[in-house]
Design a protein around this motif. Sequence first.
Motif, PDB file in Angstrom:
ATOM      1  N   UNK A  52      27.964 -16.319 -41.217  1.00 16.39           N
ATOM      2  CA  UNK A  52      26.931 -16.778 -42.147  1.00 16.39           C
ATOM      3  C   UNK A  52      25.557 -16.215 -41.791  1.00 16.39           C
ATOM      4  N   UNK A  53      25.362 -15.819 -40.544  1.00 13.76           N
ATOM      5  CA  UNK A  53      24.096 -15.236 -40.114  1.00 13.76           C
ATOM      6  C   UNK A  53      24.173 -13.736 -39.876  1.00 13.76           C
TER       7      UNK A  53
ATOM      8  N   UNK B  63      25.833  -9.455 -45.841  1.00 12.65           N
ATOM      9  CA  UNK B  63      25.331 -10.164 -47.014  1.00 12.65           C
ATOM     10  C   UNK B  63      23.971 -10.802 -46.800  1.00 12.65           C
ATOM     11  N   UNK B  64      23.586 -11.039 -45.544  1.00  5.33           N
ATOM     12  CA  UNK B  64      22.294 -11.671 -45.288  1.00  5.33           C
ATOM     13  C   UNK B  64      21.133 -10.772 -45.684  1.00  5.33           C
ATOM     14  N   UNK B  65      21.369  -9.468 -45.790  1.00  8.55           N
ATOM     15  CA  UNK B  65      20.296  -8.547 -46.131  1.00  8.55           C
ATOM     16  C   UNK B  65      19.975  -8.524 -47.628  1.00  8.55           C
TER      17      UNK B  65
ATOM     18  N   UNK C 160      19.418 -11.347 -49.372  1.00  8.67           N
ATOM     19  CA  UNK C 160      18.654 -12.546 -49.693  1.00  8.67           C
ATOM     20  C   UNK C 160      17.225 -12.408 -49.156  1.00  8.67           C
ATOM     21  N   UNK C 161      16.230 -12.501 -50.028  1.00  9.04           N
ATOM     22  CA  UNK C 161      14.833 -12.345 -49.584  1.00  9.04           C
ATOM     23  C   UNK C 161      14.410 -13.371 -48.524  1.00  9.04           C
ATOM     24  N   UNK C 162      14.867 -14.611 -48.651  1.00 10.36           N
ATOM     25  CA  UNK C 162      14.490 -15.634 -47.665  1.00 10.36           C
ATOM     26  C   UNK C 162      15.027 -15.283 -46.290  1.00 10.36           C
ATOM     27  N   UNK C 163      16.254 -14.786 -46.241  1.00  9.78           N
ATOM     28  CA  UNK C 163      16.853 -14.414 -44.963  1.00  9.78           C
ATOM     29  C   UNK C 163      16.132 -13.212 -44.366  1.00  9.78           C
TER      30      UNK C 163
ATOM     31  N   UNK D 178      14.310 -13.073 -40.780  1.00 14.00           N
ATOM     32  CA  UNK D 178      14.603 -12.032 -39.798  1.00 14.00           C
ATOM     33  C   UNK D 178      13.327 -11.310 -39.366  1.00 14.00           C
ATOM     34  N   UNK D 179      12.470 -10.994 -40.334  1.00 17.01           N
ATOM     35  CA  UNK D 179      11.214 -10.312 -40.013  1.00 17.01           C
ATOM     36  C   UNK D 179      10.312 -11.211 -39.168  1.00 17.01           C
TER      37      UNK D 179
END
Length: 185
Positions: A113-114, A118-120, A122-125, A129-130
């Motif tokens: 899930x992290x 696919x996490x890339x 989603x803008x929130x994710x 990350x940033x």
Amino acid sequence: MDWIMQPWPWYVSGAAIALVMLLLLLVGRNFGMSSNLRTFCTMCGAGKTSEFFRFDWKEQQWNLIVVVGAIIGGFIAAHYLTADPAVAINPVTVAELNTLGFESAGKAYLPTELFSSGVFSEPATLGLLALGGFLVGFGARYAGGCTSGHAISGLSNLQWPSLLAVIGFFAGGMVMIYFLFPLIF
């Protein structure tokens, strides 16, 4: 040969780390992963734009072997020395992670899930990350080193700033897990 596929006891790893630290102390070197990032950036020309990266990176060339060893060692351990890719996590922890949406808890080393691609999307994710990357980079620079450098090398040298940094790392981790992580997920 079956013993290789089992987790090694803590005292074997601890003794190996202590031996490496003793050898580094004897030759006057310090260990740390964040210093390798500085060396990589300097090798790529970052010294042209920042004073921080203006140093003789060839003096730190020996430390780059640590990065190569970590990559090769991780690959060998994951592909050849791991009998079961599942992690032995306390069932209570697995249940708590499942309530937070981590269905892969206890089934994989890294929660999909992290750490899935696919996490890339989603803008929130991407924002998290940033922000996390910035905070880790800022923290390592502000503390004068990373967790591995302070916890292993600094504490081995009995450095007071490293003890304070390690206490700060653990306190920050506790705040993250118990207060911020539930808010994010």
